[in-house]
Design a protein around this motif. Structure first.
Motif, PDB file in Angstrom:
ATOM      1  N   ALA A 150      16.700  60.439  59.861  1.00 35.91           N
ATOM      2  CA  ALA A 150      17.340  59.304  59.203  1.00 35.91           C
ATOM      3  C   ALA A 150      17.936  59.733  57.864  1.00 35.91           C
ATOM      4  N   PRO A 151      19.054  59.095  57.441  1.00 37.86           N
ATOM      5  CA  PRO A 151      19.639  59.429  56.136  1.00 37.86           C
ATOM      6  C   PRO A 151      18.612  59.297  55.019  1.00 37.86           C
ATOM      7  N   LYS A 152      18.804  60.070  53.984  1.00 35.32           N
ATOM      8  CA  LYS A 152      17.825  60.157  52.912  1.00 35.32           C
ATOM      9  C   LYS A 152      17.533  58.801  52.281  1.00 35.32           C
ATOM     10  N   GLY A 153      18.566  57.989  52.094  1.00 34.77           N
ATOM     11  CA  GLY A 153      18.360  56.705  51.435  1.00 34.77           C
ATOM     12  C   GLY A 153      17.981  55.566  52.355  1.00 34.77           C
ATOM     13  N   ALA A 154      17.785  55.859  53.660  1.00 35.81           N
ATOM     14  CA  ALA A 154      17.504  54.783  54.618  1.00 35.81           C
ATOM     15  C   ALA A 154      16.055  54.326  54.585  1.00 35.81           C
ATOM     16  N   VAL A 155      15.182  55.131  54.011  1.00 35.35           N
ATOM     17  CA  VAL A 155      13.751  54.838  54.024  1.00 35.35           C
ATOM     18  C   VAL A 155      13.195  55.005  52.625  1.00 35.35           C
ATOM     19  N   SER A 156      12.359  54.087  52.227  1.00 36.01           N
ATOM     20  CA  SER A 156      11.663  54.212  50.952  1.00 36.01           C
ATOM     21  C   SER A 156      10.389  55.038  51.139  1.00 36.01           C
ATOM     22  N   ASN A 157      10.018  55.771  50.104  1.00 34.94           N
ATOM     23  CA  ASN A 157       8.766  56.556  50.118  1.00 34.94           C
ATOM     24  C   ASN A 157       8.690  57.527  51.295  1.00 34.94           C
ATOM     25  N   ARG A 158       9.820  58.199  51.562  1.00 37.29           N
ATOM     26  CA  ARG A 158       9.846  59.160  52.675  1.00 37.29           C
ATOM     27  C   ARG A 158       8.755  60.223  52.532  1.00 37.29           C
ATOM     28  N   SER A 159       8.547  60.716  51.316  1.00 40.94           N
ATOM     29  CA  SER A 159       7.556  61.768  51.110  1.00 40.94           C
ATOM     30  C   SER A 159       6.134  61.276  51.389  1.00 40.94           C
ATOM     31  N   VAL A 160       5.913  59.971  51.239  1.00 35.70           N
ATOM     32  CA  VAL A 160       4.578  59.412  51.480  1.00 35.70           C
ATOM     33  C   VAL A 160       4.319  59.255  52.975  1.00 35.70           C
ATOM     34  N   ILE A 161       5.247  58.636  53.678  1.00 31.90           N
ATOM     35  CA  ILE A 161       5.002  58.351  55.094  1.00 31.90           C
ATOM     36  C   ILE A 161       5.089  59.599  55.959  1.00 31.90           C
ATOM     37  N   ASN A 162       5.714  60.665  55.466  1.00 28.92           N
ATOM     38  CA  ASN A 162       5.785  61.911  56.233  1.00 28.92           C
ATOM     39  C   ASN A 162       4.731  62.929  55.813  1.00 28.92           C
ATOM     40  N   ASP A 163       3.938  62.600  54.814  1.00 26.05           N
ATOM     41  CA  ASP A 163       2.905  63.522  54.350  1.00 26.05           C
ATOM     42  C   ASP A 163       1.731  63.509  55.339  1.00 26.05           C
ATOM     43  N   TRP A 164       1.374  64.687  55.866  1.00 27.50           N
ATOM     44  CA  TRP A 164       0.350  64.722  56.913  1.00 27.50           C
ATOM     45  C   TRP A 164      -1.026  64.339  56.379  1.00 27.50           C
ATOM     46  N   GLU A 165      -1.317  64.679  55.121  1.00 26.04           N
ATOM     47  CA  GLU A 165      -2.618  64.307  54.563  1.00 26.04           C
ATOM     48  C   GLU A 165      -2.729  62.789  54.421  1.00 26.04           C
ATOM     49  N   VAL A 166      -1.659  62.156  53.946  1.00 26.28           N
ATOM     50  CA  VAL A 166      -1.661  60.699  53.833  1.00 26.28           C
ATOM     51  C   VAL A 166      -1.844  60.072  55.214  1.00 26.28           C
ATOM     52  N   SER A 167      -1.158  60.624  56.220  1.00 22.58           N
ATOM     53  CA  SER A 167      -1.272  60.098  57.582  1.00 22.58           C
ATOM     54  C   SER A 167      -2.694  60.229  58.104  1.00 22.58           C
ATOM     55  N   VAL A 168      -3.306  61.377  57.870  1.00 26.67           N
ATOM     56  CA  VAL A 168      -4.681  61.593  58.339  1.00 26.67           C
ATOM     57  C   VAL A 168      -5.644  60.630  57.656  1.00 26.67           C
ATOM     58  N   TYR A 169      -5.537  60.518  56.325  1.00 25.14           N
ATOM     59  CA  TYR A 169      -6.447  59.638  55.581  1.00 25.14           C
ATOM     60  C   TYR A 169      -6.289  58.177  56.008  1.00 25.14           C
ATOM     61  N   ASN A 170      -5.043  57.741  56.182  1.00 23.25           N
ATOM     62  CA  ASN A 170      -4.822  56.349  56.576  1.00 23.25           C
ATOM     63  C   ASN A 170      -5.274  56.083  58.004  1.00 23.25           C
ATOM     64  N   SER A 171      -5.087  57.058  58.883  1.00 21.78           N
ATOM     65  CA  SER A 171      -5.575  56.895  60.256  1.00 21.78           C
ATOM     66  C   SER A 171      -7.099  56.803  60.280  1.00 21.78           C
ATOM     67  N   LEU A 172      -7.762  57.652  59.472  1.00 20.32           N
ATOM     68  CA  LEU A 172      -9.220  57.594  59.393  1.00 20.32           C
ATOM     69  C   LEU A 172      -9.692  56.292  58.749  1.00 20.32           C
ATOM     70  N   LEU A 173      -8.933  55.805  57.765  1.00 16.84           N
ATOM     71  CA  LEU A 173      -9.275  54.525  57.136  1.00 16.84           C
ATOM     72  C   LEU A 173      -9.251  53.400  58.162  1.00 16.84           C
ATOM     73  N   ALA A 174      -8.185  53.346  58.959  1.00 10.49           N
ATOM     74  CA  ALA A 174      -8.081  52.300  59.975  1.00 10.49           C
ATOM     75  C   ALA A 174      -9.163  52.451  61.038  1.00 10.49           C
ATOM     76  N   ALA A 175      -9.414  53.696  61.470  1.00  7.63           N
ATOM     77  CA  ALA A 175     -10.474  53.926  62.457  1.00  7.63           C
ATOM     78  C   ALA A 175     -11.830  53.489  61.893  1.00  7.63           C
ATOM     79  N   GLY A 176     -12.043  53.749  60.602  1.00  5.02           N
ATOM     80  CA  GLY A 176     -13.294  53.341  59.973  1.00  5.02           C
ATOM     81  C   GLY A 176     -13.448  51.834  59.907  1.00  5.02           C
ATOM     82  N   ILE A 177     -12.348  51.130  59.616  1.00  4.69           N
ATOM     83  CA  ILE A 177     -12.418  49.665  59.538  1.00  4.69           C
ATOM     84  C   ILE A 177     -12.695  49.077  60.918  1.00  4.69           C
ATOM     85  N   TYR A 178     -11.992  49.550  61.932  1.00  7.74           N
ATOM     86  CA  TYR A 178     -12.250  49.061  63.289  1.00  7.74           C
ATOM     87  C   TYR A 178     -13.683  49.404  63.717  1.00  7.74           C
ATOM     88  N   GLY A 179     -14.103  50.644  63.450  1.00  6.57           N
ATOM     89  CA  GLY A 179     -15.444  51.044  63.842  1.00  6.57           C
ATOM     90  C   GLY A 179     -16.520  50.242  63.133  1.00  6.57           C
TER      91      GLY A 179
END
Length: 334
Positions: A150-179
């Motif tokens: 996607a074009p650079k300006g099409a998405v806000s916080n691109r560096s955040v949503i594409n960061d693998w550590e952020v993705s892992v932590y947020n996935s674990l957070l959601a798994a923890g809440i459901y669990g």
């Protein structure tokens, strides 16, 4: 074969090949009906291929669906899911995640308390996800938040949503809440509730023997889906006219309707996306879980199905709330 033609100046011209067919050429009025037809046909074909493998397990706990209103209700629920997906502007990634989150709870009930093989239920869930992925992938492009091209300006916080550590932590957070939500229900009210409202329940030990670390680990796919459906689109949402109006709002000059709108929906685009998607997830989770359990599980009462559905809808709301809080930390722009 493409023919070659000799021009008067000696240059050999090769005619351009005729343009290939693309789904973008399909009329917008036909796209949603095609989504419905493709999904229903795929469901029927895929189920026919796996019927010999899965039918025996599921038939032992399934209630026969013979009345016209039961068949019609099942079809209507499927079309409603597709309608919300299409007019809610969801793409194929959104709907694969949403399908896992909303179709998983009834299947989890069957494997935990009715002894149905996990492989049977995972196969059914995979077929549901594939049947909704294919038509939307063919007939709707991916959202900017789900593609790195996607074009650079099409998405806000691109560096955040594409960061693998952020993705892992947020996935674990959601798994923890459901669990934790499911675990706390298992440790308090849910076992007795299930025994009272589910006639023919085969085994309740799955609730008493549950261990929180193992529950969280088993819910990691759920966490990944929740992150994809809730956190990524909300965090990547760009400012819109609603944000401009919110910043320009003046309570001294605003009309009554403008004041009411500001108080009820005067949030940032990111917050509005998170609220809308969390509400969609919670509502569909409750509706699909209640309907599938009450209608298809032999011996299940409507009130029992509602209690089971409520556990998962609560987890969805808590997860959305947590993601909203995470999205407001320093370094994430509005």
């Amino acid at each position: 074969m493409v023919s070659r033609k000799q021009m008067p100046n000696g240059v050999v011209a090769t005619p351009a090949p005729s343009p290939s067919f693309s789904t973008s050429q399909i009329s917008s009025h036909l796209r949603f009906p095609l989504v419905i037809v493709t999904n229903l046909v795929l469901n029927a074909v895929l189920l026919s291929f796996t019927s010999n493998y899965a039918a025996g397990d599921l038939s032992s706990v399934s209630r026969s669906i013979n009345d016209w209103w039961e068949v019609g209700g099942t079809l209507l629920l499927k079309i409603l899911e597709l309608h919300l997906g299409w007019w809610g502007d969801f793409d194929s990634y959104d709907l694969v995640s949403l399908t896992l989150l909303t179709h998983g709870p009834p299947l989890y009930l069957l494997t935990t308390f009715y002894g149905i093989r996990p492989t049977t239920l995972l196969t059914k869930l995979a077929l549901d996800m594939l049947a909704i992925y294919v038509p939307f992938r063919l007939l709707r492009p991916l959202k900017a938040t789900h593609t790195v091209e996607a074009p650079k300006g099409a998405v806000s916080n691109r560096s955040v949503i594409n960061d693998w550590e952020v993705s892992v932590y947020n996935s674990l957070l959601a798994a923890g809440i459901y669990g934790l939500t499911v675990y706390s229900s298992f440790m308090t009210w849910l076992p007795v509730y299930l025994v009272i409202h589910f006639e023919g329940l085969r085994d309740i030990s799955g609730a008493h023997e549950a261990r929180l670390p193992f529950l969280i680990a088993s819910f990691i796919p759920v966490g990944i889906a929740a992150k994809s459906f809730l956190f990524t689109p909300a965090t990547g949402a760009k400012r819109d006219l609603g944000d401009v109006r919110q910043l320009a709002f003046n309570p001294e000059t605003a009309t009554l309707m403008e004041t009411v709108e500001y108080n009820l929906w005067g949030y940032s685009k990111r917050t509005r996306v998170m609220i809308a998607r969390t509400a969609t997830l919670a509502a569909l989770t409750f509706m699909n879980t209640w309907y599938q359990v009450a209608l298809t599980v032999e011996g299940a009462e409507s009130v029992g199905a509602a209690g089971w559905a409520g556990v998962w809808a609560t987890a969805a709301v808590l997860t959305g709330t947590a993601f909203w809080w995470v999205g407001h930390v320093d370094g994430v722009s509005n």
